[in-house]
Each structure stands twice: as structure tokens, then as C-alpha cells.
Design a protein around this motif. Structure first.
Motif, PDB file in Angstrom:
ATOM      1  N   SER A  41       2.858   4.527  -7.328  1.00 56.35           N
ATOM      2  CA  SER A  41       3.977   3.690  -7.724  1.00 56.35           C
ATOM      3  C   SER A  41       4.063   2.494  -6.803  1.00 56.35           C
ATOM      4  O   SER A  41       3.874   2.605  -5.596  1.00 56.35           O
ATOM      5  CB  SER A  41       5.265   4.502  -7.661  1.00 56.35           C
ATOM      6  OG  SER A  41       6.294   3.801  -8.282  1.00 56.35           O
ATOM      7  N   GLU A  42       4.356   1.410  -7.381  1.00 62.84           N
ATOM      8  CA  GLU A  42       4.377   0.166  -6.640  1.00 62.84           C
ATOM      9  C   GLU A  42       5.572   0.144  -5.694  1.00 62.84           C
ATOM     10  O   GLU A  42       6.685   0.504  -6.058  1.00 62.84           O
ATOM     11  CB  GLU A  42       4.510  -0.946  -7.646  1.00 62.84           C
ATOM     12  CG  GLU A  42       4.436  -2.304  -7.075  1.00 62.84           C
ATOM     13  CD  GLU A  42       4.741  -3.310  -8.144  1.00 62.84           C
ATOM     14  OE1 GLU A  42       4.708  -4.491  -7.839  1.00 62.84           O
ATOM     15  OE2 GLU A  42       5.031  -2.885  -9.278  1.00 62.84           O
ATOM     16  N   THR A  43       5.336  -0.283  -4.488  1.00 66.49           N
ATOM     17  CA  THR A  43       6.440  -0.439  -3.560  1.00 66.49           C
ATOM     18  C   THR A  43       6.514  -1.896  -3.165  1.00 66.49           C
ATOM     19  O   THR A  43       5.551  -2.641  -3.345  1.00 66.49           O
ATOM     20  CB  THR A  43       6.244   0.413  -2.297  1.00 66.49           C
ATOM     21  OG1 THR A  43       5.055  -0.034  -1.671  1.00 66.49           O
ATOM     22  CG2 THR A  43       6.123   1.866  -2.619  1.00 66.49           C
ATOM     23  N   GLY A  44       7.632  -2.310  -2.657  1.00 68.73           N
ATOM     24  CA  GLY A  44       7.713  -3.706  -2.271  1.00 68.73           C
ATOM     25  C   GLY A  44       9.083  -4.079  -1.787  1.00 68.73           C
ATOM     26  O   GLY A  44      10.000  -3.256  -1.758  1.00 68.73           O
ATOM     27  N   GLN A  87       7.975   4.968  -2.344  1.00 65.34           N
ATOM     28  CA  GLN A  87       7.265   5.286  -1.106  1.00 65.34           C
ATOM     29  C   GLN A  87       7.099   6.791  -0.956  1.00 65.34           C
ATOM     30  O   GLN A  87       6.020   7.298  -0.669  1.00 65.34           O
ATOM     31  CB  GLN A  87       8.103   4.733   0.042  1.00 65.34           C
ATOM     32  CG  GLN A  87       7.381   4.561   1.334  1.00 65.34           C
ATOM     33  CD  GLN A  87       8.346   4.055   2.393  1.00 65.34           C
ATOM     34  OE1 GLN A  87       9.527   4.401   2.368  1.00 65.34           O
ATOM     35  NE2 GLN A  87       7.838   3.239   3.278  1.00 65.34           N
ATOM     36  N   LEU A  88       8.176   7.498  -1.215  1.00 61.82           N
ATOM     37  CA  LEU A  88       8.138   8.949  -1.109  1.00 61.82           C
ATOM     38  C   LEU A  88       7.233   9.528  -2.188  1.00 61.82           C
ATOM     39  O   LEU A  88       6.478  10.465  -1.952  1.00 61.82           O
ATOM     40  CB  LEU A  88       9.553   9.499  -1.230  1.00 61.82           C
ATOM     41  CG  LEU A  88       9.683  11.009  -1.081  1.00 61.82           C
ATOM     42  CD1 LEU A  88       9.333  11.419   0.334  1.00 61.82           C
ATOM     43  CD2 LEU A  88      11.077  11.468  -1.430  1.00 61.82           C
ATOM     44  N   THR A 114      18.243   1.230  -4.964  1.00 59.18           N
ATOM     45  CA  THR A 114      17.105   0.332  -4.760  1.00 59.18           C
ATOM     46  C   THR A 114      16.826   0.228  -3.276  1.00 59.18           C
ATOM     47  O   THR A 114      17.734   0.194  -2.455  1.00 59.18           O
ATOM     48  CB  THR A 114      17.367  -1.098  -5.282  1.00 59.18           C
ATOM     49  OG1 THR A 114      18.068  -1.797  -4.268  1.00 59.18           O
ATOM     50  CG2 THR A 114      18.168  -1.121  -6.520  1.00 59.18           C
ATOM     51  N   GLY A 115      15.563   0.228  -2.984  1.00 55.52           N
ATOM     52  CA  GLY A 115      15.154   0.044  -1.601  1.00 55.52           C
ATOM     53  C   GLY A 115      15.342   1.255  -0.719  1.00 55.52           C
ATOM     54  O   GLY A 115      15.244   1.155   0.498  1.00 55.52           O
ATOM     55  N   GLY A 123       0.776  -1.217   0.000  1.00 52.28           N
ATOM     56  CA  GLY A 123       0.000   0.000   0.000  1.00 52.28           C
ATOM     57  C   GLY A 123       0.806   1.264   0.000  1.00 52.28           C
ATOM     58  O   GLY A 123       2.019   1.264  -0.118  1.00 52.28           O
ATOM     59  N   ASN A 124       0.096   2.285   0.134  1.00 47.92           N
ATOM     60  CA  ASN A 124       0.608   3.636   0.082  1.00 47.92           C
ATOM     61  C   ASN A 124       1.837   3.821   0.942  1.00 47.92           C
ATOM     62  O   ASN A 124       2.939   3.977   0.450  1.00 47.92           O
ATOM     63  CB  ASN A 124      -0.561   4.530   0.518  1.00 47.92           C
ATOM     64  CG  ASN A 124      -0.108   5.921   0.835  1.00 47.92           C
ATOM     65  OD1 ASN A 124       1.032   6.264   0.564  1.00 47.92           O
ATOM     66  ND2 ASN A 124      -0.974   6.706   1.374  1.00 47.92           N
ATOM     67  N   ALA A 125       1.636   3.818   2.211  1.00 39.96           N
ATOM     68  CA  ALA A 125       2.779   4.071   3.067  1.00 39.96           C
ATOM     69  C   ALA A 125       3.155   2.836   3.852  1.00 39.96           C
ATOM     70  O   ALA A 125       4.020   2.879   4.703  1.00 39.96           O
ATOM     71  CB  ALA A 125       2.452   5.194   4.026  1.00 39.96           C
ATOM     72  N   SER A 126       2.518   1.776   3.568  1.00 40.28           N
ATOM     73  CA  SER A 126       2.783   0.585   4.361  1.00 40.28           C
ATOM     74  C   SER A 126       3.554  -0.426   3.554  1.00 40.28           C
ATOM     75  O   SER A 126       3.120  -0.883   2.511  1.00 40.28           O
ATOM     76  CB  SER A 126       1.439  -0.010   4.812  1.00 40.28           C
ATOM     77  OG  SER A 126       1.457  -1.397   4.636  1.00 40.28           O
TER      78      SER A 126
END
Lengths: 548, 654
Positions: free
Chosen positions: B203-206, B192-193, B186-187, B34-37
């Protein structure tokens, strides 16, 4: 020695003593060849060749030779990885005590730390391995830095610590970052890792796809060393996920067989510089202890890395030899440019001399006025000056052509070749000296000839010299001078004198051009690029191959 | 994003749905967090129906930018294509449904965005305007490139050409927008920002590294389509932020680009980054406590971009992972490293890089960044600053081909030496001396006593001739000393090109060599024309007088002799005194007159010789000037012009 491949068998006598001296001799011969290899010309591959030469030399000195010499020495496991991967924390946790400084500021480890059991201390306190690094010992309670003597290069120091908690026969080395901002540290890290029996590559959940650690992993694969990877600082929520992905990447790179350990990110992990609980690193510790204490496993670990490095010589030595050959080829091209330029200028000078180019301008006007309005001395002066201009012109033209040709050669940018001091004045000076010496000798010849005449009406030697010079240098225009000379001292004498003077002239011209060419080649010769290193490197390698 | 906290409980509910959908497209479930998680809960429960998500997608996802919606093909129209667009489903990097639903659930005002783009006034894109100094610098750079194109190889000028192209391309595009790229390792939490700033999980985070494979754009206001087009970001990767009234107006004019990483093993990511970094107006570098000191970041990116300090933000992300005051320490260390990279830090109101610490996860410090960014965007100065810094860098790169170490040009002394050498080559000095001596010789012969002349004549008859007599008449081939001409040209070219940058020195040398072709032949011809005229030199008016006096002296001798003879014979009365006196006057006077004449002839002879020398010398010098010095001077002038342009390019910047 090391006859058995690690896969085939691991008897406790894999390292046999009878072959060892020859192999060691071959190896140290090879080491000397590598140490003697130089790559002074700045070719495209030279920096790489220099780096791989240093690397190879370091690996031979730090690892291979000491390892083969003392197979019973403790295994050295080097912990390497990126900035902030938690190498120091890992070492501290394995030891169970803070031996290496950990912290939040990067780079943390500036001085590599070696930890071993007190009984093994003597193996590492001497210069047996890592002879380039100065050893320092510090009190155990003093974890902070400032342990360097003034003037010591902080990067070239190894701190040796002892800890009872480590099993005998195992030493851990905490290396600096392999991607440190300080380039010295990077070099040192690579050097230290290359000195290891067991490579422990530490990466993190955030880094496992970074390019730099992967270079290291690929190198490990290339050398076929005993490799362990540790995936550090993995948040427990994503352990399974990240570990799976990392495993997939490793398998894709052909490193699926490498033992993999995962260390979770714990609050006490890096940021506080604390120790991880023993359970977090237990797996890795058990594995390491097993490698050390089980003779078979130990033998396999050792033999595999040593074999890998020995095998890697097969590709690394030809690479060095190739670079040496490239150096020699470039030096040859540079030399050929010089030779070509001077040869063609030499031909041109000869042609101009034959065509009577010296008897032109000032000299021609003097000759026209001779003997009524011009003395023999003045004519000779003008001829000498004209001749030295011709030679100087040839030398500068040759230099210009060489500069042109060298500008297209990357090798010509070598220090000493590129920043050639403008030597035109001194060339002028040298040529002037040579030509004046020729004139003096010519006058002596003329005096000899005149003395032999032994007549009352013997002509002035200077006049004779001037006429000879004119007839020699004047080409067609100077024919009159030859006739005049024959009238004065007789046809026979004139012919003899002219021949001698001609030989003298050719000699002087050759010498001048030769000296200038040598001066031009001197800096290149000083770089000492020879064809031998290539052959010697290959020869040393084949001797080693035979001894294995 | 190695998130350990379990915040955003509110977001939890919708995550499984998108995770499910992403999972269908070969992605691991945790990728589309998710967004910030960053919390990846792999247990996706398929609670979101397909239809729902598509409807939402129609509502908000892929909202085209204002001005481009009209001219884009119908395929791009969200109302017609969301359901069937194959790219959205197959891209696998990003799930449209997620955004739409999230927008729906978090705000419920998804229509707003659509309305916004629909009701926006006809695109009022005012192109970017550069201020005066920058404009004149660009103009000067253009001139510079034009002037030096023939002298420098195209590789040297490529960078300057690229800057000019980019400057003019950027100028045609919107001046109200500022394109800001988020770059980092990366990472580090770029996506996230990005999401935190946009307010939606665009944007996808992971945890999978590397996460973002292609750049994604997000525009806060309309009219930026062509700007994004320029970056080569396809329409399916263009988004709109979550329209909250406050943030929307604060960041109006911002176009945010989420870049892939620059340090992963995936090389094409690095290529994306390098390409886009050259085109954007500003950069936010995201670093994290683990990677802030990476060599690749500092050596490959930050150091070369030090000139762009004013358009850079460096953000230390993930400070939530640092305990206590460690964040402050790390931030200080980061500042130190940036300082060592040569990057001016924007502290105490000075222009420079803004360094902030934040946490994309908890939202700490994001507000500050938003504020700084809002102010930055509102100034609308970034594009011009970027171009200006680009010009600085291009100029600095061109420094070695334009700058000189010392004063250049052809000194008066060098010109004179060149003339002297040419005069030597044609033999002016020797010719002058020969002419002087010949004149003197003639004078002596003319004014000498007849006895002397008689003796000389006799001598000449007996003397064997040297080569001079027959050869004097024949015309000389190659009378000019070639080697001297060559040397003279080389010396003057060296002098002229001393201190010039290599290409220009080469040009000067070539001009000199080109001019010197045919110079020896011209000098040959000229020395025949301007040389000493053959035949008898002119005689001064007093010569007949001297000859007359000399003759009368001889007559006096004869007279005295005859008189004495007459006395001896007895024809005349004996008178010794007068005839002896006459004879003595004649005998002494003859040589006296001869000596006097020689003295008197010295001056005219010298003048005659000098005149002959001067004629030759001037002719040679003129020839050399026309053929060699003038082209060389023209080349130097050209260089000076170019240098001036270069000064204009550089000077205005400092």
C-alpha cells in the motif's frame, strides 16, 4: 463607523464616533432579540438553530459589541486547531515563556489561557470581552493545574497571563481543541475563536486534510475574518512537499490569499513541552507584531473581521428567523390537531345528544320502568351517569386522535408534551363534577317552576326534573316525557322549563369540552412559541443594516 | 507519515524508480515511498527500465487468489495482462512494478508466490460454521423478524435484517480466513503498518493527505477470493504478502484490508470505511500520538463499536516520535479513553480489545502485533464473534420495541370490569331491578285484599298514562349505550396494552377497535333476545292458595256482616260474639295475609330479578369476549411469543 471597507482604505479614523451610538443601540437591540429567541420544540433544525443562536450571542457579546465600543482595545489573536496540533507550544514559543501547558497527553489545554502585555492587562481582567468566563490569575511559576475552586466548571474559566515579551496591543489566546473529546471544550473553543480579531488556525503535517479543521476554515471564510494558518510540526524533509499540498488545498477552497506559516517539527517541539527556538516562529511573530504596530494594518485587521461578522449577520439572522418561524408553524400544527380533534368530538357529542344517545342502556331501562318500577331519582341518576360517560368518551376519543396526530409530528416530542401524565381519572372526575352540577341546577329550575304552579296537586320537583332531563336527553324516545311534563305543569311551563334546561345543558357541555381542550393545550402554551420572534429578528437586522 | 529518521538505506536504491513511475501518473514523487521508510526524496532518478518492472510485475503483482484464478476471465491472468492492463497504469494510486521489483530484490523468491497460487490444491474452502448458541440466536432473530414484520415498520427491522443477511453471507464463505481491516485517521500510518505486516510495500504511503483512497486487500492464503469479493474490492487491488516462510505460516488465514482514512475532508473515503467496517471480521484501529484523542474517532467509531471489543485491536503507532516514557503515558491515556468509550480491554487474559504500542517505521512492536494477530487468526473465532456482537447490537437496538417495563397481559380484574361496563351498556342492572319490582308489584296485586284491588283499579282509571304503556310494545332502536361500549373497549384496550412497547400497544388497540365494530348492534339484538320476556311474569304455585285464603277472608267479612245484618233485621237470634269475631278475623286477616304474601314474594322476586340481570349480563359478556377480548388476547399471545424469541436472541448472548 467602519464605513470603509478594508480594501478601500484605512485611515486611522475608520471608526468614527458620530454614528457609533446608533449602531451600538441597534446592535444591542439585535443582541437582545437574539437572546430572547427560543427554540423549544425538537424540530429537525432546532438543535442547529439553538447552537447558532448561542454562537451568535457569544460572538456578539464576546467580540462585536466590545470591539465596536472600544476600538482601541488590544487585538486578540486566538490560536485554534485540532488535538495535538501544537497550539500551546506555538503560544509558548511566541511568548518565549511557558505560559500554557503543553504535553503528550490529549487534550492538553483544558483551560484557555490569554497572554497579553502587562499594560494591556486591564482590558482583559474585566468582563469587557468573554463575559461568560471566570477569570483566574495564577502565579507564573505554577504551570500545573488544580487552580480551580471547587464547584467551578473547569471549561468556563479563562486564565489571564501577562508577558513583557509580547508587544503592547496584542493578546494571544490559547484555545482548547476544536475536536476535543470533551464536548464542552469544543463549544468553548468555537466560542473563543469567534471572539478573535485574528484567527490563527494551527494544523499539522498529519492533519491538514482532516475534515474538522476544514469546517473551521470554511467558517472563517464565510465570516471573512482576518485569518492566518500555521502548518505546524512539519518534518523538515517534507516541508516543501506538504506545504505545497496544503497551499493547493487552500487555494482550492478559495483561501489562497490567507497568510500561511510553516513551523518545522523539532525534537523540542511538543512532546517535551519545550519551547521552539525563536527562529521557528519568527515569521509569524513578525507578522503579528506588524499587524499590531502599523496603525493602517491594525485598522484593516480589525475592520475586516468586524465587517465580516457584521456581514455574516445578514445570513445568520434570517436563518434564526426561519427557525423561529418553523417553531411557530410546528406549534400551530400541534394546536390545530388539538382544535380539530376537539371540534369534531364536540360536533359528534351534539349529534349524539340530539339523537338521544344518553337515553340508552341503563337509563333506557329505567325509563321503561318509570314510574311504576323506578323512582324519579333513580332515573335522574342513570341519565346523569350516562351523560357523563358520553362526555368522557368524547374527551378520551379526542385525546386519542390528538395522540395519533402528534405521533407524526416531531415537535410533539418536546418535554412536557410527550410525557403527559395519564389524566383519564381526573378527567372523569372533572366531568362527573360538571354533570352533577348541571343536575343540581336542573332540579332548582324544576323547583322554581313547580313553586309557580301554586296548586295543591303540584307534582314532585324531582319528578319534573327527571321528566325534563328525559325529554332533553332522550331524543325521539323522550317525547313521551315531554308530553307527560306538559300534562303535569302545563304546556307553557313545560316548554319554558325545557328551553332553560336545554340552554343549561349546552352551556355545561361546551364548558366541559373547552376545559379539557385548554388542559390539553396548556403544556404547549407553556412553551411560549409565538410568531413575534421571527419578525423581531428580521426587524432588528434591518435596523442594523440601516445604521451601518 | 512524517518520518524523520533515515532508515532503510537498503531500500533507497529502488525507490527512485518507483517514484519515477508513480510521478508519471500524476503523483508527486514522494507519494510512493518505500516499505517502512517515509523518507521522501523527491529527486527521482530513472534507473529502472520499463521492461524490467513489467517483467517483475508479471511475476508477482496481481497474483490472483487460488480459487478465483480458474474462473476469472483471461484479462485477470497475470501472465497475459500485466503488460497491457490499462488500469494498473492509470489508477495512479499504486504501482505494480514497484512491488514486483521489491519482492525480487529483497527476497529473490518471487516465483514462490506464483507457485504457491498455482500449485495450491484445488480450493478447499470449508464454509464458516457457527457454534450452537450463535446459531440458535440467529435462528431466533430470524423468527423474531418474521413474527414482527407485520407489526413493526421495516425501518426498525432493517438493522436486524442486515445482520441476518451478513451472517448468512459470511457463513457461506470461508471459515478458515479472518478478514481484518486496518482503520484509522489520515496519517496515522495504516498503510505503513499494512506494509510492515505484509512485508512488502503493497500500500502506498506518503505525506500527501489523504494517501490511500481505495481499500486494498492482502490475503495470506488461498481461498479468500469470495471473501474479498464481498467487500467490493476489485481484483486489481488484491495482493499477496511477501512470502517469508515464518510469517507466512504465522498469519495463515489472514486477509488484511487497508482502509482509507475516516476523518479527512474526502467524504467518499468515509463511505468506504463505513461500508467495509460493517463486513469485516475484525478491525485494527491505528492511532497515533497526535490523533489518539480525536473526537471523531471515539464518538463516531469506537463508542458505537464497543460491543465489538473482542474483535478489535487498537494500535498506537508512531511511538518513535515520542521521547522516553511518554509512549507509556500516552498508551495509558489511550487505555483510559477506550475504557471511557465502554470498550472492554483485553488485559489479564480477559476477552477484549488488545491495545499495543508500536512503530511501523522502526518495526518496534510489529512483531508483537503479528504474534497477537497470528494467534487471533488461528483461533478462527473472529467471524462468529463479530456476528455475535452484531446480533447483540441489533438486539439492543430492538430493545425499545420488545421490552416491557412491567408484567403485561389482561388481568382477571380487567376482564370483569369490561363485562361490567358492557352490562351497564345494555342496562342489565336496571333491567333486573325493574323485573324484580314488577314481579313484586304483581304479587302484591295478586295477593292484595279485593278492596285494595278495587281501589287501585279505580285509581288507574283516573290516572293519566305516562309514556310507558304505548312505548313498551315498540322495539327500541339503539337500546345499547354506544358511548359506554366505546369507553369499555377503550379502557380494556388501554389496560391490555399498558406497559407494552408502542408498536405492540398499537396493535392491541387496533385489535380491540376492530373487534368492537358491530358490537353495539350485536348487543342491541341480544338485549331483545335475552331481555325480560314481555307479558306476565310466571306465577308461583302458592299464589292461588293465597288468593283463595284472601278470598275466604273476604267471605268471612261478608259472612260476619250478613250475620250481623240478619240479627239487626231480626231474622236470626241475637248473638253478637261470633259474627263480630268472624268480621274481625276477616278484616284483620286480609291485610295480614297480604303482608305475609309480600314477605314471601320478596325472595322469589329477587331471584327473578337477578335471573333477568344475569341473563343479560352473561349474554353481553359473552358477546364482548368473543368480539373484543379474544382478539386482544391473541394479540397479547403473539407479543409474548415474540418476546420469548427476543429473550432467546438476547439471553444466549449474556
Amino acid at each position: 463607523m467602519l464605513q470603509n471597507s478594508p480594501k478601500v482604505g484605512h485611515s486611522s479614523h475608520v471608526v468614527t464616533l458620530d454614528v457609533r451610538p446608533q449602531l451600538l443601540n441597534a446592535l444591542s437591540a439585535l443582541r437582545d432579540r437574539v437572546a430572547a429567541a427560543r427554540f423549544p420544540l425538537p424540530l429537525a433544525g432546532a438543535p442547529r438553530a439553538r447552537a447558532s443562536r448561542d454562537e451568535l450571542l457569544a460572538q456578539l457579546d464576546d467580540y462585536l459589541v466590545p470591539r465596536l465600543r472600544d476600538p482601541e482595545a488590544p487585538l486578540l489573536a486566538v490560536v485554534g486547531g485540532s488535538t495535538g496540533a501544537g497550539k500551546s507550544t506555538l503560544v509558548n514559543s511566541l511568548v518565549g515563556r511557558r505560559v500554557s501547558e503543553a504535553g503528550v497527553l490529549r487534550p492538553t489545554t483544558r483551560t484557555p489561557v490569554l497572554v497579553c502585555h502587562p499594560e494591556d492587562h486591564h482590558w482583559f481582567s474585566g468582563m469587557r470581552v468573554l463575559p461568560d468566563l471566570t477569570r483566574v490569575w495564577v502565579a507564573q511559576q505554577d504551570p500545573t493545574d488544580d487552580l480551580l475552586l471547587p464547584g467551578e466548571n473547569p471549561a468556563r474559566v479563562l486564565r489571564v497571563e501577562t508577558a513583557e515579551t509580547l508587544p503592547p496591543g496584542l493578546a494571544l489566546l490559547d484555545a482548547p481543541d476544536i475536536d476535543s473529546l470533551v464536548s464542552d471544550n469544543r463549544v468553548l473553543a468555537a466560542e473563543l475563536i469567534c471572539a478573535a480579531d485574528i484567527w490563527i488556525m494551527v494544523t499539522t503535517a498529519a492533519r491538514y486534510a482532516d475534515a474538522v479543521p476544514w469546517h473551521m476554515l470554511r467558517t472563517a471564510k464565510e465570516y471573512d475574518v482576518t485569518l492566518v494558518t500555521v502548518l505546524d510540526r512539519v518534518p523538515h524533509q517534507v516541508v516543501a512537499e506538504v506545504s505545497r499540498q496544503y497551499g493547493a488545498l487552500l487555494t482550492k477552497a478559495g483561501l489562497g490569499q490567507v497568510p500561511r506559516f510553516t513551523v518545522p517539527e523539532l525534537p523540542e517541539s511538543a512532546w517535551g513541552g519545550g519551547l521552539l527556538p525563536a527562529s521557528a516562529v519568527a515569521q509569524l511573530r513578525t507578522w503579528l507584531v506588524h499587524q499590531v504596530q502599523d496603525p493602517a494594518a491594525r485598522q484593516q485587521v480589525m475592520a475586516r473581521t468586524a465587517h465580516g461578522v457584521l456581514d455574516s449577520l445578514k445570513s445568520r439572522m434570517p436563518e434564526l428567523a426561519g427557525a423561529a418561524a418553523a417553531q411557530y408553524a410546528a406549534a400551530l400544527r400541534l394546536t390545530a390537531a388539538v382544535d380539530g380533534a376537539y371540534d369534531s368530538e364536540h360536533t359528534r357529542v351534539r349529534g349524539r345528544l340530539q339523537a338521544g344517545a344518553v337515553l340508552a342502556g341503563d337509563a333506557l331501562k329505567r325509563w321503561r320502568a318509570f314510574p311504576l318500577d323506578c323512582t324519579a331519582g333513580e332515573l335522574l341518576d342513570a341519565l346523569v351517569e350516562s351523560l357523563s360517560t358520553l362526555l368522557l368518551c368524547a374527551v378520551t376519543a379526542a385525546d386519542e386522535r390528538i395522540d395519533d396526530a402528534w405521533r407524526r409530528e416531531p415537535a410533539a416530542a418536546a418535554p412536557g408534551l410527550a410525557d403527559r401524565e395519564p389524566a383519564a381519572e381526573s378527567a372523569e372526575h372533572r366531568i362527573g363534577l360538571a354533570v352533577r352540577r348541571w343536575r343540581r341546577e336542573l332540579e332548582e329550575y324544576a323547583e322554581d317552576e313547580v313553586r309557580e304552579l301554586d296548586r295543591n296537586l303540584a307534582p314532585d320537583p324531582e319528578l319534573v326534573a327527571a321528566l325534563v332531563a328525559t325529554s332533553l336527553l332522550g331524543g325521539r324516545r323522550g317525547r313521551m316525557a315531554g308530553e307527560g311534563l306538559a300534562e303535569r305543569i302545563g304546556a307553557h311551563g313545560a316548554l319554558r322549563l325545557r328551553d332553560r334546561a336545554g340552554r343549561l345543558l349546552a352551556e355545561h357541555v361546551d364548558r366541559v369540552l373547552h376545559v379539557e381542550r385548554e388542559r390539553r393545550l396548556a403544556p404547549l402554551d407553556a412553551l411560549d412559541v409565538h410568531p413575534e420572534p421571527q419578525a423581531e429578528l428580521i426587524a432588528a437586522l434591518s435596523v442594523l443594516q440601516k445604521e451601518r | 507519515m512524517t518520518a524523520v529518521t533515515d532508515q532503510d538505506h537498503t531500500e533507497r536504491a529502488d525507490q527512485p524508480g518507483d517514484a519515477d513511475k508513480a510521478g508519471a501518473a500524476e503523483n508527486p514523487p514522494s507519494k510512493a515511498s518505500g516499505n517502512a521508510s517515509g523518507t521522501a526524496c523527491g529527486n527521482a532518478s530513472p534507473n529502472a527500465s520499463e521492461g524490467e518492472s513489467v517483467d517483475d510485475a508479471r511475476a508477482h503483482a496481481r497474483v490472483p487468489d487460488g480459487d478465483s484464478s480458474s474462473r476469472r476471465d483471461p484479462r485477470a491472468d497475470p501472465r497475459t495482462d500485466s503488460r497491457t492492463d490499462p488500469r494498473t497504469d492509470s489508477s495512479g494510486t499504486w504501482d505494480d512494478g514497484l512491488i514486483a521489483r521489491r519482492v525480487d530484490e529483497t527476497t529473490g523468491g518471487n516465483q514462490y508466490a506464483v507457485m504457491d497460487s498455482r500449485t495450491a490444491a484445488p480450493p478447499t474452502v470449508s464454509p464458516l460454521v457457527y457454534d450452537g448458541p450463535l446459531r440458535s440466536r440467529l435462528e431466533a432473530l430470524r423468527e423474531l423478524v418474521g413474527l414482527s414484520r407485520t407489526r413493526l415498520d421495516s425501518r426498525t427491522l432493517a438493522e436486524a435484517g442486515r445482520v441476518l443477511d451478513e451472517a448468512s453471507a459470511r457463513r457461506r464463505l470461508s471459515g478458515q480466513h479472518t478478514v481484518v481491516a486496518i482503520a484509522g485517521a489520515t496519517g496515522s500510518g495504516k498503510s505503513q503498518l499494512f506494509n510492515a505486516l505484509a512485508g512488502v510495500a503493497i500500500s502506498e504511503t506518503g505525506v500527501r493527505r489523504p494517501t490511500t483512497a481505495a481499500p486494498i486487500a492482502c490475503s495470506w492464503s488461498d481461498g479468500a477470493a469470495s471473501l474479498i469479493e464481498r467487500l467490493g474490492i476489485p481484483p486489481r487491488l488484491r495482493r499477496r504478502p511477501l512470502p517469508t516462510g515464518d510469517g507466512d505460516s504465522q498469519l495463515r488465514g489472514l486477509v488484511l484490508i487497508d482502509l482509507p482514512d475516516h476523518d479527512s475532508a474526502a467524504v467518499q473515503h468515509r463511505e468506504h470505511v463505513d461500508r467495509i467496517l460493517a463486513l469485516v471480521d475484525a478491525v485494527i484501529w491505528v492511532v497515533d500520538p497526535e490523533k489518539y484523542a480525536d473526537a471523531v474517532l471515539h464518538e463516531r467509531y469506537l463508542r458505537p463499536m464497543a460491543a465489538h471489543a473482542e474483535i478489535m485491536f487498537v494500535v498506537l503507532n508512531q511511538i518513535d516520535r515520542l521521547p522516553g516514557e511518554a509512549a507509556e503515558q500516552v498508551l495509558d491515556d489511550l487505555r483510559r479513553l477506550l475504557d471511557e468509550d465502554g470498550i472492554a480491554l483485553g488485559e489479564y487474559g480477559e476477552p477484549g480489545t488488545t491495545v499495543l504500542a508500536l512503530s511501523g517505521l522502526t518495526g518496534d512492536g510489529v512483531g508483537e502485533l503479528r504474534e497477537a494477530l497470528g494467534q487471533f487468526v488461528a483461533e478462527r473465532a473472529a467471524p462468529a464473534r463479530r456476528i455475535s456482537a452484531d446480533v447483540d447490537i441489533a438486539a439492543a437496538r430492538l430493545w425499545p420495541v420488545y421490552a416491557t417495563q412491567r408484567r403485561t397481559g389482561l388481568s382477571e380484574q380487567a376482564r370483569e370490569e369490561f363485562a361490567d361496563r358492557l352490562a351497564d351498556a345494555v342496562g342489565a342492572t336496571a333491567a333486573g331491578e325493574a323485573a324484580e319490582r314488577a314481579w313484586l308489584r304483581n304479587a302484591n296485586r295478586a295477593c292484595g285484599t279485593p278492596w285494595l284491588r278495587l281501589w287501585r283499579w279505580y285509581q288507574d282509571r283516573g290516572e293519566p298514562t305516562t309514556g310507558r304503556l304505548p312505548s313498551r310494545t315498540q322495539a327500541d332502536e339503539e337500546a345499547t349505550a354506544r358511548q359506554r361500549v366505546e369507553q369499555a373497549v377503550r379502557t380494556v384496550a388501554d389496560r391490555a396494552s399498558a406497559g407494552l412497547p408502542t408498536p405492540w400497544a398499537q396493535a392491541v388497540r387496533e385489535a380491540a377497535v376492530r373487534g368492537s365494530q358491530g358490537l353495539p348492534e350485536a348487543l342491541d339484538e341480544l338485549s331483545v333476545r335475552a331481555g325480560v320476556p314481555t307479558g306476565r311474569p310466571p306465577r308461583p304455585g302458592w299464589w292461588p292458595m293465597a288468593v283463595l285464603v284472601q278470598a275466604s277472608m273476604t267471605i268471612l267479612q261478608f259472612l260476619g256482616g250478613l250475620w250481623l245484618l240478619g240479627q239487626i233485621v231480626g231474622v236470626m237470634s241475637p248473638n253478637l260474639g261470633v259474627p263480630v269475631l268472624l268480621m274481625v278475623i276477616g278484616i284483620v286477616g286480609g291485610p295480614l295475609i297480604e303482608w305475609g304474601c309480600r314477605m314471601a314474594a320478596r325472595g322469589p322476586a329477587r331471584r327473578y330479578g337477578l335471573e333477568a340481570e344475569r341473563r343479560l349480563r352473561e349474554a353481553a359478556a359473552g358477546c364482548g369476549r368473543a368480539r373484543v377480548l379474544d382478539p386482544v388476547a391473541a394479540e397479547l399471545l403473539r407479543y409474548r411469543e415474540v418476546r420469548e424469541q427476543y429473550g432467546r436472541v438476547v439471553g444466549a448472548g449474556s
